[in-house]
Design an enzyme around this catalytic site. Structure first.
Site, mmCIF file in Angstrom:
data_model
loop_
_atom_site.group_PDB
_atom_site.id
_atom_site.type_symbol
_atom_site.label_atom_id
_atom_site.label_comp_id
_atom_site.label_asym_id
_atom_site.label_seq_id
_atom_site.Cartn_x
_atom_site.Cartn_y
_atom_site.Cartn_z
ATOM 1 N N SER A 125 0.815 -1.207 0.000
ATOM 2 C CA SER A 125 0.000 0.000 0.000
ATOM 3 C C SER A 125 0.851 1.260 0.000
ATOM 4 O O SER A 125 0.342 2.341 -0.246
ATOM 5 C CB SER A 125 -0.946 0.011 1.211
ATOM 6 O OG SER A 125 -0.267 -0.395 2.368
ATOM 7 N N HIS A 146 -3.182 -3.534 -5.928
ATOM 8 C CA HIS A 146 -3.501 -2.986 -4.605
ATOM 9 C C HIS A 146 -4.994 -3.090 -4.310
ATOM 10 O O HIS A 146 -5.801 -2.361 -4.868
ATOM 11 C CB HIS A 146 -3.027 -1.527 -4.533
ATOM 12 C CG HIS A 146 -3.205 -0.908 -3.180
ATOM 13 N ND1 HIS A 146 -3.476 0.419 -3.005
ATOM 14 C CD2 HIS A 146 -3.141 -1.448 -1.938
ATOM 15 C CE1 HIS A 146 -3.574 0.668 -1.703
ATOM 16 N NE2 HIS A 146 -3.383 -0.449 -1.046
ATOM 17 N N GLU A 158 -6.168 -0.972 -7.480
ATOM 18 C CA GLU A 158 -5.235 -0.080 -8.171
ATOM 19 C C GLU A 158 -4.181 -0.966 -8.837
ATOM 20 O O GLU A 158 -3.481 -1.723 -8.146
ATOM 21 C CB GLU A 158 -4.570 0.879 -7.175
ATOM 22 C CG GLU A 158 -5.513 1.930 -6.620
ATOM 23 C CD GLU A 158 -4.869 2.861 -5.596
ATOM 24 O OE1 GLU A 158 -5.426 3.932 -5.346
ATOM 25 O OE2 GLU A 158 -3.811 2.509 -5.029
ATOM 26 N N ASN A 196 -4.727 6.705 -1.488
ATOM 27 C CA ASN A 196 -4.070 7.166 -0.264
ATOM 28 C C ASN A 196 -3.451 8.539 -0.426
ATOM 29 O O ASN A 196 -3.176 9.221 0.549
ATOM 30 C CB ASN A 196 -3.014 6.162 0.201
ATOM 31 C CG ASN A 196 -3.651 5.025 0.974
ATOM 32 O OD1 ASN A 196 -4.757 5.173 1.513
ATOM 33 N ND2 ASN A 196 -2.995 3.886 1.005
HETATM 34 P P1 NAI Z 1 -1.170 -8.969 8.168
HETATM 35 O O1 NAI Z 1 -0.183 -8.689 9.224
HETATM 36 O O2 NAI Z 1 -2.587 -9.227 8.531
HETATM 37 O O3 NAI Z 1 -0.666 -10.214 7.303
HETATM 38 C C1 NAI Z 1 0.635 -10.368 6.826
HETATM 39 C C2 NAI Z 1 0.958 -11.854 6.818
HETATM 40 O O4 NAI Z 1 2.175 -12.048 6.112
HETATM 41 C C3 NAI Z 1 1.151 -12.441 8.217
HETATM 42 O O5 NAI Z 1 0.305 -13.564 8.361
HETATM 43 C C4 NAI Z 1 2.627 -12.824 8.257
HETATM 44 O O6 NAI Z 1 2.862 -14.001 8.995
HETATM 45 C C5 NAI Z 1 2.923 -13.033 6.792
HETATM 46 N N1 NAI Z 1 4.317 -12.875 6.411
HETATM 47 C C6 NAI Z 1 5.193 -11.956 6.846
HETATM 48 N N2 NAI Z 1 6.381 -12.116 6.214
HETATM 49 C C7 NAI Z 1 6.238 -13.150 5.359
HETATM 50 C C8 NAI Z 1 7.095 -13.781 4.413
HETATM 51 N N3 NAI Z 1 8.344 -13.383 4.239
HETATM 52 N N4 NAI Z 1 6.604 -14.794 3.694
HETATM 53 C C9 NAI Z 1 5.340 -15.218 3.872
HETATM 54 N N5 NAI Z 1 4.480 -14.662 4.748
HETATM 55 C C10 NAI Z 1 4.924 -13.643 5.479
HETATM 56 O O7 NAI Z 1 -1.066 -7.751 7.151
HETATM 57 P P2 NAI Z 1 -2.127 -7.231 6.062
HETATM 58 O O8 NAI Z 1 -2.907 -6.128 6.655
HETATM 59 O O9 NAI Z 1 -2.818 -8.392 5.456
HETATM 60 O O10 NAI Z 1 -1.151 -6.552 4.989
HETATM 61 C C11 NAI Z 1 -0.423 -7.291 4.065
HETATM 62 C C12 NAI Z 1 0.036 -6.384 2.936
HETATM 63 O O11 NAI Z 1 -1.099 -5.750 2.346
HETATM 64 C C13 NAI Z 1 0.956 -5.246 3.358
HETATM 65 O O12 NAI Z 1 1.865 -5.015 2.303
HETATM 66 C C14 NAI Z 1 0.011 -4.082 3.520
HETATM 67 O O13 NAI Z 1 0.658 -2.837 3.379
HETATM 68 C C15 NAI Z 1 -0.946 -4.350 2.380
HETATM 69 N N6 NAI Z 1 -2.273 -3.737 2.517
HETATM 70 C C16 NAI Z 1 -2.939 -3.736 3.716
HETATM 71 C C17 NAI Z 1 -4.195 -3.156 3.815
HETATM 72 C C18 NAI Z 1 -4.948 -3.171 5.114
HETATM 73 O O14 NAI Z 1 -5.938 -2.428 5.236
HETATM 74 N N7 NAI Z 1 -4.572 -3.978 6.086
HETATM 75 C C19 NAI Z 1 -4.842 -2.518 2.647
HETATM 76 C C20 NAI Z 1 -4.095 -2.673 1.416
HETATM 77 C C21 NAI Z 1 -2.849 -3.221 1.387
#
Ligand code: NAI
Length: 473
Positions: A125, A146, A158, A196
């Site tokens: 993001s 995105h 996006e 954003n």
């Molecule tokens: P989250 O913390 O809920 O999930 C991330 C997951 O990735 C965790 O389960 C973690 O164990 C896993 N992980 C971390 N490093 C890893 C690796 N090297 N290999 C495999 N798995 C790994 O985070 P979330 O919120 O789902 O965000 C994920 C991505 O999406 C980020 O890049 C974030 O910026 C993006 N994003 C998040 C939004 C939101 O509202 N939460 C909206 C749009 C994008």
């Protein structure tokens, strides 16, 4: 390039990854097509699938999904504990932790596992897509995809192209997003991408108005909800969490080389430092569970009932004169400036009317209580709910909407997106009641530019700098 018949690998089974796997599994239909789900944390992918079983079965109970479609989608989702177990995938969607080095090393590892023509997509993001691709053997196949939270409900995707991204790769993701039931919009990899970035003034203007004690949170929220925003900026920041909102603002600010246009708010930092993060800590601008208090009542002196009927239009300012009181819509001048220009203190400036409901107004110094009452009665007679604010240029709605338009105009100026793309992104990604260019069409360029120029003259600095695109219209 056609990805519709390909299997997909989702890496990261957190909030976003699980949602992406659900959407993919519900959309794809092909025999043997699978959605592999992997997470670095042991057991996380299996847990995520467990939650998806509950979610999808819940949709069946509510009659929103057939039992057969539920079964098919769930059968397609295959949790895997090692990446190499993902077979024959044509697309990888990465949704892991938001760290450049971790994302880069994951994609380097993936490059050696997947086929030559497999598309690599990142759900980042805030990180530059160009930077994530740097160092890959084939950086041209990396693209931003995105999604917005919650993924199954939010329509926008996006499709973000970095400097390396091949147009055919972005086009393939664009088409696939449509097949997945989404509304894709092309974006260039720049800080904040579209949503954003353009959304910053929605928070920033409210924070600035609060900081200068122009209005209380419940008034700011009510005025903007009258425009059709589902949540006011204060309620929304309390929901998102001030830590998260402040982090996004900071990242856009830093990524723009500290352009003062994006300067974060001291007020928000104070909330973060104080642990008042919003709903999740029970207190932000409001206290929870109480939430938003009722609007402060605007006190009025009794006024002759027929006052409103005697309102006469006034060509000089687009407003009306009632019993000698000039009631004018804001053009960026403060009530004090209007009073100077009209040669009378009998002036009330009100906000831009963009719906029936709360409307901010400000009075010129020296206006009598009776004159104020005449203006309030007039606004009430128009079905509006007048809320008093300090005498600030552009008040609440006009100022915020003009700044959203300006930011969108600048994004177009820099080739980040098209006007149509910006409108779709703001409506689909953050549920805006209209797109910035739709607001512009219902206002006029000269009016928006004049208002911004007056804000610029009033505050001095970079924040209200008019986009060259807007000035050139
Ligand atoms: P989250 O913390 O809920 O999930 C991330 C997951 O990735 C965790 O389960 C973690 O164990 C896993 N992980 C971390 N490093 C890893 C690796 N090297 N290999 C495999 N798995 C790994 O985070 P979330 O919120 O789902 O965000 C994920 C991505 O999406 C980020 O890049 C974030 O910026 C993006 N994003 C998040 C939004 C939101 O509202 N939460 C909206 C749009 C994008």
């Amino acid at each position: 390039m056609d990805l519709s018949s390909k299997s997909v690998l989702v890496v990261g089974a957190g909030i976003m990854g699980a949602g992406i796997a659900q959407v993919a599994a519900q959309a794809i239909r092909g025999e043997g097509q699978q959605v592999f789900l992997h997470d670095a944390r042991e057991g996380a992918a299996v847990e995520a699938k467990g939650k998806l079983v509950v979610t999808l079965q819940g949709l069946v109970t509510k009659g929103k999904l057939t039992a057969q479609a539920c079964e098919g989608a769930l059968a397609r989702i295959v949790p895997i504990s090692v990446l190499a177990d993902a077979r024959g995938v044509g697309l990888v969607v990465e949704a892991i932790v938001e760290k450049l080095d971790v994302k880069r090393s994951l994609f380097r590892e993936l490059e050696d596992l997947v086929a030559e023509d497999c598309v690599l997509a990142t759900n980042t993001s805030s990180i530059s897509v160009t930077a994530i691709a740097n160092g890959l053997k084939r950086p041209e196949r990396l693209v931003g995809m995105h999604f917005f939270n919650p993924v199954p409900l939010m329509k926008l995707v996006e499709v973000v192209s970095g400097l390396h991204t091949e147009a055919s790769v972005a086009a393939a993701i664009f088409e696939l997003s449509k097949l997945w039931g989404k509304v894709p919009v092309h974006a260039k990899s720049t800080p904040g991408f579209i949503v954003n970035r353009i959304a910053r003034p929605y928070y920033a203007e409210t924070l600035a108005l609060m900081q200068e004690q122009a209005a209380v949170p419940e008034v700011l929220d009510a005025c903007l909800k009258t425009v059709g925003f589902r949540m006011g900026p204060c309620e929304l920041m309390d929901l998102i969490g001030h830590d998260t909102n402040f982090a996004v603002t900071n990242s856009v600010y830093e990524a723009n080389f500290y352009d003062k246009r994006y300067v974060p708010s001291l007020m928000q930092r104070e909330l973060v430092d104080g642990g008042m993060l919003g709903r999740k800590t029970g207190r932000g601008f409001y206290r929870y569970p109480e939430g938003v208090p009722p609007l402060p009542k605007v006190t009025v002196e009794p006024v002759e009932a027929s006052a409103a009927a005697r309102a006469a239009a006034d060509d000089r300012h687009g407003g009306v004169v009632v019993q000698g009181v000039h009631i004018v819509p804001t053009d960026g001048r403060t009530a004090r400036e209007w009073a100077r220009d009209l040669g009378t203190n009998a002036v009330v400036v009100h906000d831009r009317v963009m719906g029936k409901g709360a409307l901010a107004f400000a009075t010129a110094p020296g206006l009598s209580a009776e004159q104020r009452a005449v203006a309030v009665a007039h606004l009430l007679s128009q079905g509006l709910e007048p809320c008093e604010a300090a005498d600030t240029p552009g008040l609440v709605v006009a100022r915020t909407v003009a700044m959203l338009i300006n930011e969108a105009a600048d994004a177009v100026h820099q080739g980040v997106c098209t006007p149509e793309g910006a409108d779709a992104a703001m409506k689909m990604g953050v549920n805006y009641p209209a797109g910035p260019f739709e607001w512009l069409a219902g206002w006029n360029v000269a009016g928006v530019v004049a208002l911004l120029d007056r804000l610029d003259a009033h505050y001095r600095g970079e924040r209200y700098r008019v986009s060259p695109w807007l000035r050139a219209q």
